[in-house]
Structures are given as C-alpha cells and as structure tokens.
Enzyme design. Structure first.
Site, PDB file in Angstrom:
ATOM      1  N   CYS A  88      22.329  60.445   4.344  1.00  0.00           N
ATOM      2  CA  CYS A  88      23.212  59.344   3.923  1.00  0.00           C
ATOM      3  C   CYS A  88      23.076  59.083   2.428  1.00  0.00           C
ATOM      4  CB  CYS A  88      22.869  58.097   4.729  1.00  0.00           C
ATOM      5  SG  CYS A  88      23.681  56.593   4.143  1.00  0.00           S
ATOM      6  N   CYS A  91      22.562  55.376   1.386  1.00  0.00           N
ATOM      7  CA  CYS A  91      21.215  54.924   1.749  1.00  0.00           C
ATOM      8  C   CYS A  91      20.230  55.182   0.613  1.00  0.00           C
ATOM      9  CB  CYS A  91      20.728  55.641   3.006  1.00  0.00           C
ATOM     10  SG  CYS A  91      21.699  55.311   4.496  1.00  0.00           S
TER      11      CYS A  91
END
Length: 323
Positions: A88, A91
């Site tokens: 991700c 993230c």
C-alpha cells in the site's frame, strides 16, 4: 481535511472522498462482542493469555493479541489502530507520521499496527473497505475513524479532539499529560493551515493555490497531492448543475453534462455509476473529447486509495475502452 461548516453539498463530497472508511455503526457492535469473544488465533500461533502487554508507543498487533493489546488496553488509554499492508503506497506515507506522533504523545495514546495481509480477520472486524484505514478505540469501543493519508495537521487536530473528548473517561490520558506537565499544543504546519482555513471558508481557489505552493516546493508531498485532488473535486461538485444527470441521460453527447453528472455521482457515493458513466463516454468519443473525459476520470481516481477494488476495476475498463 475538514470541510466548510454548514455546507451539505461539500460534506457529501468529502464523505465520498473518504468513502473507504469503516462502517462505525457495525464496528461498534463487533467491538462490544469482542470483549467476550476475541478473534481466533491463526493456526500454530501461541496463546495470548498471560503475555505482558507491549510497553512501547508503537507495536504490532495480531489476531492472537488483539483482545489484550487493543480492546482491553483501550479501557485505560486511547488506542489508535493502523490497518496497513506492505504493498500500500499511501500507507508508507501515513504510517511514519502516526508512529512519530505516537512516540511524541508521552503515553497519552498508543499506535497498534495491523498488517491486514497477515491478519485479515481484524480488517474484517472493522469492516475496512480500503487501506490505510485508521480507527480510534477508547473504552473498548470505536470512537472515530478515517481512511486515506490525511495531512499531518489534520491528524494532529483529529488526535487532539479525541484526547479532549476521552480525557475524563480514560485515566491513562490524564496520567500521561500530568506526567508531562499537562496537555501540549502540537505545532502545525502553517502551509497546510493556510490551505485548510481557506477551504473551511469556502475559498477553493485560495486553498488550491496554497496546496500548489506546497507541491512546487515539495513535488513528492503525497499529503498535499491528495488534499489538492479533494479541493478540486469539492469545488466542482458544489458548482455542478443539480440537473446534470438528467441532461446527461437525455443527451449522451453532452460532455459537460456527463462530467458534471459523474461528479454528482461521486458526491452521493455512487462511485461505480460515476466510473461507468465516464468509461462509456470514453467509448463514444475520440480525439480531444476523449482525452478530456479520460483526464476527468483519472482525477476522480485520485480521490481514492489506488488499491480500492472499484478503482482497479475502472482502470482495467478504461484501458479496454481506450485500446
């Protein structure tokens, strides 16, 4: 980002931009039941009972330790759960900010990190549709959540509001603040503050210019990129003709109506309808018209986590329509 107070259209637009957030009503019921029935540990995992809780401000949580490290710990202090994954991109922007702020908090709150690939049942418990998703737990229950990589000033405001609201309920917050001499005002990035103030006043042009200045100085600033995309979308959604969808359905060749209708679809959280509308328009057009629709659709993609299944599906359909 916050949105201008009292603006229903803008509130809907911002809700759409964060539509991957958890369903808190369902989450509260799940969190209540988790007191008596913690998630089952994965096969081969050691039992969590009898183990000492982590002592640091940032720690990893698994399905086996969720009950003790998150639910039970939240009876004393605020626990912020960071749902993330190695693949991700957002993230990797958000998690370091959360980790640094947790270390600076002096124990007023702690950060529980959950790798959703390794612990899918925790992500299911929260009903998370996309990552990063961040959930605040206090008193054994979820109290707030957000999705996506918010700017650091917005995260600081979010945490400050939570600590103020929970100070009398969670003794660990007051104890940490007393040990450090009382609540500490977190410094804010004045560049983001300028942009957010303009946004709250409904001055979208000024907010856009402020975020663009940040990006001129820091082209890789993902938080500013995300905020800029949201500002541009909100400005369009508020200015859109409320009859645009009827006009678009009546005249498929009306590009202005198609683009405005897609914005209204997003503002009302009908994401799939918006993407389908524009992909169908791409198929019907060519040249500059097709490029205009494609660029508008790509700008809408930027409002969401790249890993959002709706975005991934729409990107595949767009490629098919183009080639």
């Amino acid at each position: 980002m916050t949105h201008p107070r009292g603006s229903a259209a803008n509130s809907a637009a911002m809700s759409a931009a964060l539509s991957g957030a958890v369903d808190l009503s369902a989450l509260k019921a799940r969190a209540e039941s988790s007191r008596n029935q913690p998630p089952a540990p994965p096969a081969g995992a050691p039992p969590a009972s009898g183990s000492a809780p982590p002592s640091g401000a940032v720690f990893d949580v698994t399905e086996a330790t969720f009950q003790s490290d998150v639910v039970e710990r939240s009876l004393n202090q605020l626990v912020v759960v960071d749902l993330w994954a190695e693949w991700c991109g957002p993230c990797k922007q958000l998690s370091p900010v959360l980790e640094r702020l947790a270390a600076e908090s002096g124990g007023a709150w702690v950060l529980a990190k959950v790798d959703v690939d390794a612990n899918p049942r925790i992500a299911q418990l929260f009903g998370a549709q996309s990552i990063p998703t961040v959930v605040a737990i206090g008193g054994g229950q979820p109290v707030d959540a957000f999705s996506g990589a918010l700017p650091e000033p917005e995260i600081r405001k979010w945490l400050s509001a939570l600590l103020d609201a929970l100070r009398d309920q969670l003794p660990g917050i007051r104890a940490a603040e007393e040990a450090s001499g009382g609540p500490v005002e977190e410094p804010e990035d004045p560049r983001f503050t300028e942009a957010e103030d303009a946004f709250e006043q409904g001055d979208f042009a000024a907010a856009q210019a402020a975020y663009e200045r940040i990006l001129d100085a820091e082209p890789a600033n993902e938080l500013a990129k995300n905020a800029l995309a949201q500002v541009k979308f909100t400005a369009r959604a508020e200015a859109a003709d409320p009859n645009a969808r009827a006009k678009a359905d009546a005249d498929p060749a009306d590009l202005d109506a198609q683009l405005a209708a897609a914005d209204l679809d997003i503002a009302e959280q009908d994401v799939d309808a918006a993407f389908t509308r524009l992909i169908d328009t791409v198929r019907r057009t060519a040249g500059d018209d097709r490029n205009r629709v494609r660029e508008h659709l790509v700008a809408l993609f930027e409002l969401f986590d790249p890993a959002d299944e709706r975005v991934m599906k729409a990107r595949r359909n767009l490629a098919s329509a183009l080639f």
